[in-house]
Design an enzyme around this catalytic site. Structure first.
Site, PDB file in Angstrom:
ATOM      1  N   LYS A  10       2.103   5.763  -5.415  1.00 53.47           N
ATOM      2  CA  LYS A  10       1.145   5.481  -6.491  1.00 53.47           C
ATOM      3  C   LYS A  10       1.173   6.561  -7.583  1.00 53.47           C
ATOM      4  O   LYS A  10       1.719   7.653  -7.379  1.00 53.47           O
ATOM      5  CB  LYS A  10      -0.250   5.351  -5.877  1.00 53.47           C
ATOM      6  CG  LYS A  10      -0.359   4.186  -4.884  1.00 53.47           C
ATOM      7  CD  LYS A  10      -1.799   3.991  -4.432  1.00 53.47           C
ATOM      8  CE  LYS A  10      -1.905   2.824  -3.461  1.00 53.47           C
ATOM      9  NZ  LYS A  10      -3.322   2.526  -3.128  1.00 53.47           N
ATOM     10  N   TYR A  50      -2.866  -7.262  -6.942  1.00 57.74           N
ATOM     11  CA  TYR A  50      -4.040  -7.014  -6.094  1.00 57.74           C
ATOM     12  C   TYR A  50      -5.056  -8.153  -6.165  1.00 57.74           C
ATOM     13  O   TYR A  50      -6.237  -7.930  -5.888  1.00 57.74           O
ATOM     14  CB  TYR A  50      -4.704  -5.699  -6.495  1.00 57.74           C
ATOM     15  CG  TYR A  50      -4.009  -4.455  -5.952  1.00 57.74           C
ATOM     16  CD1 TYR A  50      -4.029  -4.158  -4.588  1.00 57.74           C
ATOM     17  CD2 TYR A  50      -3.352  -3.565  -6.791  1.00 57.74           C
ATOM     18  CE1 TYR A  50      -3.417  -3.013  -4.078  1.00 57.74           C
ATOM     19  CE2 TYR A  50      -2.730  -2.415  -6.287  1.00 57.74           C
ATOM     20  CZ  TYR A  50      -2.781  -2.149  -4.930  1.00 57.74           C
ATOM     21  OH  TYR A  50      -2.176  -1.013  -4.426  1.00 57.74           O
ATOM     22  N   PHE A  58     -14.190  -2.344  -6.317  1.00 59.21           N
ATOM     23  CA  PHE A  58     -13.231  -1.341  -6.808  1.00 59.21           C
ATOM     24  C   PHE A  58     -12.031  -1.952  -7.534  1.00 59.21           C
ATOM     25  O   PHE A  58     -11.117  -1.238  -7.934  1.00 59.21           O
ATOM     26  CB  PHE A  58     -12.751  -0.455  -5.653  1.00 59.21           C
ATOM     27  CG  PHE A  58     -12.160  -1.215  -4.481  1.00 59.21           C
ATOM     28  CD1 PHE A  58     -10.837  -1.643  -4.494  1.00 59.21           C
ATOM     29  CD2 PHE A  58     -12.932  -1.481  -3.358  1.00 59.21           C
ATOM     30  CE1 PHE A  58     -10.293  -2.323  -3.418  1.00 59.21           C
ATOM     31  CE2 PHE A  58     -12.397  -2.168  -2.270  1.00 59.21           C
ATOM     32  CZ  PHE A  58     -11.064  -2.600  -2.303  1.00 59.21           C
ATOM     33  N   ARG A  86       2.200   1.646   8.512  1.00 61.27           N
ATOM     34  CA  ARG A  86       0.765   1.929   8.342  1.00 61.27           C
ATOM     35  C   ARG A  86       0.355   3.144   9.178  1.00 61.27           C
ATOM     36  O   ARG A  86      -0.518   3.913   8.780  1.00 61.27           O
ATOM     37  CB  ARG A  86      -0.068   0.688   8.655  1.00 61.27           C
ATOM     38  CG  ARG A  86       0.039  -0.315   7.505  1.00 61.27           C
ATOM     39  CD  ARG A  86      -0.709  -1.585   7.752  1.00 61.27           C
ATOM     40  NE  ARG A  86      -2.152  -1.464   7.608  1.00 61.27           N
ATOM     41  CZ  ARG A  86      -2.811  -1.491   6.458  1.00 61.27           C
ATOM     42  NH1 ARG A  86      -2.142  -1.591   5.306  1.00 61.27           N
ATOM     43  NH2 ARG A  86      -4.120  -1.418   6.430  1.00 61.27           N
ATOM     44  N   THR A  92      -6.707   4.513   4.959  1.00 61.33           N
ATOM     45  CA  THR A  92      -6.883   4.322   3.505  1.00 61.33           C
ATOM     46  C   THR A  92      -7.624   5.510   2.892  1.00 61.33           C
ATOM     47  O   THR A  92      -7.263   5.992   1.813  1.00 61.33           O
ATOM     48  CB  THR A  92      -7.689   3.023   3.239  1.00 61.33           C
ATOM     49  OG1 THR A  92      -7.000   1.945   3.869  1.00 61.33           O
ATOM     50  CG2 THR A  92      -7.825   2.748   1.753  1.00 61.33           C
ATOM     51  N   ARG A 103      -0.780  10.196   3.792  1.00 60.40           N
ATOM     52  CA  ARG A 103      -2.044  10.330   3.045  1.00 60.40           C
ATOM     53  C   ARG A 103      -2.765  11.636   3.372  1.00 60.40           C
ATOM     54  O   ARG A 103      -3.412  12.220   2.505  1.00 60.40           O
ATOM     55  CB  ARG A 103      -2.930   9.114   3.313  1.00 60.40           C
ATOM     56  CG  ARG A 103      -2.461   7.893   2.521  1.00 60.40           C
ATOM     57  CD  ARG A 103      -3.222   6.651   2.916  1.00 60.40           C
ATOM     58  NE  ARG A 103      -2.934   5.529   2.037  1.00 60.40           N
ATOM     59  CZ  ARG A 103      -3.113   4.259   2.406  1.00 60.40           C
ATOM     60  NH1 ARG A 103      -3.559   3.964   3.611  1.00 60.40           N
ATOM     61  NH2 ARG A 103      -2.834   3.279   1.559  1.00 60.40           N
ATOM     62  N   ASN A 113      -4.784   7.344  -3.328  1.00 62.67           N
ATOM     63  CA  ASN A 113      -4.373   7.646  -1.955  1.00 62.67           C
ATOM     64  C   ASN A 113      -2.852   7.635  -1.743  1.00 62.67           C
ATOM     65  O   ASN A 113      -2.368   7.341  -0.664  1.00 62.67           O
ATOM     66  CB  ASN A 113      -5.108   6.744  -0.955  1.00 62.67           C
ATOM     67  CG  ASN A 113      -4.793   5.280  -1.141  1.00 62.67           C
ATOM     68  OD1 ASN A 113      -4.057   4.920  -2.056  1.00 62.67           O
ATOM     69  ND2 ASN A 113      -5.324   4.431  -0.277  1.00 62.67           N
ATOM     70  N   HIS A 116       0.907   2.923  -0.944  1.00 66.59           N
ATOM     71  CA  HIS A 116       0.466   1.606  -0.468  1.00 66.59           C
ATOM     72  C   HIS A 116       1.387   1.190   0.668  1.00 66.59           C
ATOM     73  O   HIS A 116       2.576   1.495   0.650  1.00 66.59           O
ATOM     74  CB  HIS A 116       0.576   0.583  -1.607  1.00 66.59           C
ATOM     75  CG  HIS A 116       0.438  -0.834  -1.141  1.00 66.59           C
ATOM     76  ND1 HIS A 116      -0.777  -1.420  -0.905  1.00 66.59           N
ATOM     77  CD2 HIS A 116       1.381  -1.780  -0.841  1.00 66.59           C
ATOM     78  CE1 HIS A 116      -0.597  -2.665  -0.480  1.00 66.59           C
ATOM     79  NE2 HIS A 116       0.709  -2.903  -0.442  1.00 66.59           N
ATOM     80  N   GLU A 127       4.645  -9.243  -1.387  1.00 67.12           N
ATOM     81  CA  GLU A 127       4.651  -8.043  -2.230  1.00 67.12           C
ATOM     82  C   GLU A 127       6.077  -7.628  -2.602  1.00 67.12           C
ATOM     83  O   GLU A 127       6.341  -7.237  -3.739  1.00 67.12           O
ATOM     84  CB  GLU A 127       3.916  -6.920  -1.506  1.00 67.12           C
ATOM     85  CG  GLU A 127       2.417  -7.211  -1.378  1.00 67.12           C
ATOM     86  CD  GLU A 127       1.654  -6.255  -0.474  1.00 67.12           C
ATOM     87  OE1 GLU A 127       0.446  -6.469  -0.312  1.00 67.12           O
ATOM     88  OE2 GLU A 127       2.269  -5.310   0.066  1.00 67.12           O
TER      89      GLU A 127
HETATM   90  P1  CMP Z   1      -3.933  -0.119  -0.938  1.00 65.61           P
HETATM   91  O1  CMP Z   1      -3.295  -0.017   0.398  1.00 65.61           O
HETATM   92  O2  CMP Z   1      -3.041  -0.001  -2.117  1.00 65.61           O
HETATM   93  O3  CMP Z   1      -4.716  -1.515  -1.046  1.00 65.61           O
HETATM   94  C1  CMP Z   1      -5.937  -1.670  -1.727  1.00 65.61           C
HETATM   95  C2  CMP Z   1      -6.392  -0.407  -2.366  1.00 65.61           C
HETATM   96  O4  CMP Z   1      -7.688  -0.377  -2.894  1.00 65.61           O
HETATM   97  C3  CMP Z   1      -6.379   0.681  -1.333  1.00 65.61           C
HETATM   98  O5  CMP Z   1      -5.043   1.019  -1.041  1.00 65.61           O
HETATM   99  C4  CMP Z   1      -7.216   1.779  -2.006  1.00 65.61           C
HETATM  100  O6  CMP Z   1      -6.431   2.739  -2.666  1.00 65.61           O
HETATM  101  C5  CMP Z   1      -7.981   1.011  -3.065  1.00 65.61           C
HETATM  102  N1  CMP Z   1      -9.402   1.284  -2.995  1.00 65.61           N
HETATM  103  C6  CMP Z   1     -10.122   1.842  -3.974  1.00 65.61           C
HETATM  104  N2  CMP Z   1     -11.404   1.967  -3.603  1.00 65.61           N
HETATM  105  C7  CMP Z   1     -11.504   1.489  -2.354  1.00 65.61           C
HETATM  106  C8  CMP Z   1     -12.567   1.345  -1.421  1.00 65.61           C
HETATM  107  N3  CMP Z   1     -13.815   1.739  -1.709  1.00 65.61           N
HETATM  108  N4  CMP Z   1     -12.286   0.803  -0.226  1.00 65.61           N
HETATM  109  C9  CMP Z   1     -11.018   0.390   0.095  1.00 65.61           C
HETATM  110  N5  CMP Z   1      -9.986   0.497  -0.760  1.00 65.61           N
HETATM  111  C10 CMP Z   1     -10.215   1.040  -1.964  1.00 65.61           C
END
Ligand code: CMP
Length: 138
Positions: A10, A50, A58, A86, A92, A103, A113, A116, A127
């Site tokens: 990212k 997304y 968010f 993962r 996350t 992460r 973070n 992805h 994807e």
């Molecule tokens: P990702 O795996 O890219 O998929 C969805 C993304 O939403 C996740 O990583 C987070 O970076 C982002 N995100 C931002 N805010 C939140 C939140 N409050 N809870 C979960 N995901 C979030």
């Protein structure tokens, strides 16, 4: 069980100079790079990618952030790729990520973070297809 997953490094991790470190962790952990691209997506493209999160609070911040700078997109191959990747990236929220995960090392917040990772075989295929044609896979 599929053997492919999809990842993005990212904008936060790209800006921090961690493309090389993260790709090294990925390959050191047994993932083969099948496709790789360095690019910046538009806000509209981030919204499309997304769209499953469109109703989440968010969504606007997430799509703004993901289009704010260049990213690295990749398709990765390994036995049990989705689950193993993962595990390698960690939770996350980096505050909950285990020691030794990507992460834990490189993410700063739940929004920024670092990486992805697809959450299912079905989404890994969707994807990967979003970013790569068959001619871009090796
Ligand atoms: P990702 O795996 O890219 O998929 C969805 C993304 O939403 C996740 O990583 C987070 O970076 C982002 N995100 C931002 N805010 C939140 C939140 N409050 N809870 C979960 N995901 C979030």
């Amino acid at each position: 069980m599929s053997n492919r997953t999809f990842t993005m490094i990212k904008p936060d991790a790209v800006k921090a100079g961690n493309i090389g470190n993260i790709l090294q962790m990925i390959t050191d952990n047994g993932f083969k790079i099948i496709a790789l691209k360095y690019l910046q997506i538009t806000k509209a493209q981030a919204e499309k990618f997304y769209e499953v999160h469109a109703e989440r609070p968010f969504y606007a911040d997430l799509t703004q952030f993901m289009s704010s700078g260049p990213i690295v997109a990749a398709i990765l191959e390994k036995d049990n790729a989705v689950a193993d990747f993962r595990k390698l990236i960690g939770a996350t929220n980096p505050a909950q990520a285990e020691e030794g995960t990507i992460r834990k090392k490189y993410a700063t917040s739940v929004g920024e973070n670092a990486v992805h990772g697809s959450d299912s075989d079905e989404n890994a295929a969707i994807e990967g297809n979003f970013y790569f044609s068959v001619l871009e896979r090796f």
